[in-house]
Enzyme design. Sequence first.
Site, PDB file in Angstrom:
ATOM      1  N   HIS A  98       1.023  -1.314   0.216  1.00 25.06           N
ATOM      2  CA  HIS A  98       0.081  -0.210   0.380  1.00 25.06           C
ATOM      3  C   HIS A  98       0.830   1.128  -0.277  1.00 25.06           C
ATOM      4  O   HIS A  98       0.180   1.916   0.617  1.00 25.06           O
ATOM      5  CB  HIS A  98      -1.079  -0.432   1.220  1.00 25.06           C
ATOM      6  CG  HIS A  98      -2.584  -0.727   0.732  1.00 25.06           C
ATOM      7  ND1 HIS A  98      -2.089  -2.395   1.098  1.00 25.06           N
ATOM      8  CD2 HIS A  98      -3.873  -1.076   0.111  1.00 25.06           C
ATOM      9  CE1 HIS A  98      -3.050  -2.905   1.371  1.00 25.06           C
ATOM     10  NE2 HIS A  98      -4.050  -1.923   0.307  1.00 25.06           N
ATOM     11  N   GLU A 142       3.915  -9.390 -11.416  1.00 26.23           N
ATOM     12  CA  GLU A 142       3.231  -7.721 -11.730  1.00 26.23           C
ATOM     13  C   GLU A 142       1.859  -8.149 -11.595  1.00 26.23           C
ATOM     14  O   GLU A 142       1.007  -7.396 -11.623  1.00 26.23           O
ATOM     15  CB  GLU A 142       4.277  -6.942 -12.389  1.00 26.23           C
ATOM     16  CG  GLU A 142       3.300  -5.552 -12.686  1.00 26.23           C
ATOM     17  CD  GLU A 142       4.471  -5.068 -13.910  1.00 26.23           C
ATOM     18  OE1 GLU A 142       4.728  -4.405 -13.217  1.00 26.23           O
ATOM     19  OE2 GLU A 142       4.491  -5.184 -14.823  1.00 26.23           O
TER      20      GLU A 142
END
Length: 158
Positions: A98, A142
């Site tokens: 985050h 990813e």
Amino acid sequence: MSPRSARLARLSRSVTFSACHRLHSKSLSDEENLKLFGKCNNPNGHGHNYKDIPVDLRGQATSVPCASLQIDPVSGMVMNLTDLKEYMQEAIMEPLDHKNLDKDVPYFSEVVSTTENIAVFIWDGLQKLLPQGILYKVEVHETEQNVVVYKGEETIGR
């Protein structure tokens, strides 16, 4: 138990984190960055859910190439998974989860936050915490289609 009859195993643990970044090199002009990185050069960045990032451990090199870790005959473990979880928390989750990689992680202020460089960052962080020589590889997913595998020993001399 003699070394010949020792049980060997590899150990892997995965984490998932979310982060945003902008692919942008200070060495290139804005036009060159846009041409090279396309939509990933968006000035506001873009995000990823880096899913199932496995960290694989193995034993130190011995007379057996790519030796695995010995299962401890007393504990029955290769490594205490609680310890590995804590190391991964410190090296991966705390610095990356985050976060805006380019703004929140000092390493990426000078290094382009590509998946390749994220893998190197994770490797270097884990190397500082794990017993010497047992980190085998780090994979960074990813997307479902884009995966980087990094094994720190594969470097090019300068």
